[in-house]
Write an enzyme that holds these catalytic residues in place. Structure first.
Site, PDB file in Angstrom:
ATOM      1  N   PRO A   1       0.831  -1.201   0.000  1.00  0.00           N
ATOM      2  CG  PRO A   1       0.101  -0.903   2.212  1.00  0.00           C
ATOM      3  CD  PRO A   1       0.855  -1.851   1.329  1.00  0.00           C
ATOM      4  CB  CYS A   2       1.000   4.135  -2.209  1.00  0.00           C
ATOM      5  SG  CYS A   2       2.029   5.569  -2.494  1.00  0.00           S
ATOM      6  CB  ILE A   3       0.413   4.420   3.700  1.00  0.00           C
ATOM      7  CG1 ILE A   3      -0.914   3.796   3.256  1.00  0.00           C
ATOM      8  CG2 ILE A   3       0.222   5.243   4.964  1.00  0.00           C
ATOM      9  CD1 ILE A   3      -1.507   2.825   4.241  1.00  0.00           C
TER      10      ILE A   3
END
Length: 250
Positions: free
Chosen positions: A88-90
């Site tokens: 996930p792109c966090i």
């Protein structure tokens, strides 16, 4: 004598259990607590409601100075999730400088749950998903609903069907659970794989009244995904449990 990291993760797990968040469960898969498997369900009244997605979290002895590595094992079709790695792109997971020692297991999983129904279109790793969301939202919605149905099928039918149906899953590793002392297989399955399999046998389709609707956001939790201070986390947990009609037992 247990390490500092072990004791910290043990405490964070207890705090997560006490918070009783809707749709979030997690268990250790190594005795040193450096690896965990979690299940995150989509929020109620959102486009992802009903989805059940599995993730892996891998820590190092340097925790809580740096964040863990987090990846989806069942990879959703989402602008902010890499289709190959499941990552996930966090911001605070990608950039250690944005990680705060006040963040915890609860922060990570709650943020991911919020991310599902609140994609950030300026910070994307799945270009196809964001282009579809912008240019053909009804098709995007249909793809997400297929993803939701597929994830539920995987959960309901169990591991044997998953192994038989998805031989091209990109990653696989054997682990043993700390709590139940029995073998547990964690497989990472890309959305393309299980979408292809389940679309051939699906008996339900998105109804016409749903096809022109945009994804439902969860505005009162948007602040968490954009960066929430530790002092506000409990308020967001209470708001989520209230809006989701009470806590879900872990």
């Amino acid at each position: 004598m247990q390490s500092k990291t072990y004791l910290l993760l043990e405490r964070e797990h207890l705090q997560l259990q006490e918070a009783r968040l809707y749709g979030i469960t997690v268990s250790p898969v190594r005795e040193d607590l450096l690896e965990w498997v979690a299940t995150v369900q989509g929020l109620k009244d959102s486009l992802w409601e009903g989805a059940s997605l599995q993730l892996s979290l891998k820590y190092t002895e340097d925790y809580n100075a740096i964040p863990p590595t987090v990846t989806f094992n069942t990879i959703p079709f989402h602008p902010n999730v890499d289709t190959i790695t499941g990552k996930p792109c966090i911001d605070f997971l990608d950039n250690p400088r944005k990680w705060e020692e006040g963040f915890s297991l609860t922060t990570i999983l709650l943020t991911i749950q919020v991310m599902l129904s609140n994609p950030v279109l300026e910070n994307v790793v799945n270009v196809e998903a964001v282009e579809m969301l912008k240019e053909n939202p009804s098709h995007y919605r249909e793809m997400v609903l297929e993803c939701v149905r597929a994830s539920r099928q995987l959960k309901e039918t169990g591991e044997k069907l998953a192994v038989r149906s998805f031989p091209v899953a990109r990653f696989q590793e054997q682990v043993s659970t700390l709590l139940h002392r029995k073998p547990l297989t964690i497989k990472r399955i890309a959305f393309d794989d299980y979408h292809k399999a389940w679309s051939e046998i699906a008996t339900t389709k998105a109804i016409e009244s749903c096809k022109n609707q945009m994804p439902v956001t969860y505005p009162n939790l948007q602040a968490l995904y954009n960066g929430l201070g530790k002092e506000d986390l409990q308020k967001e947990i209470e708001a989520q449990n209230k809006d989701c009609k009470g806590p879900m037992p872990l």
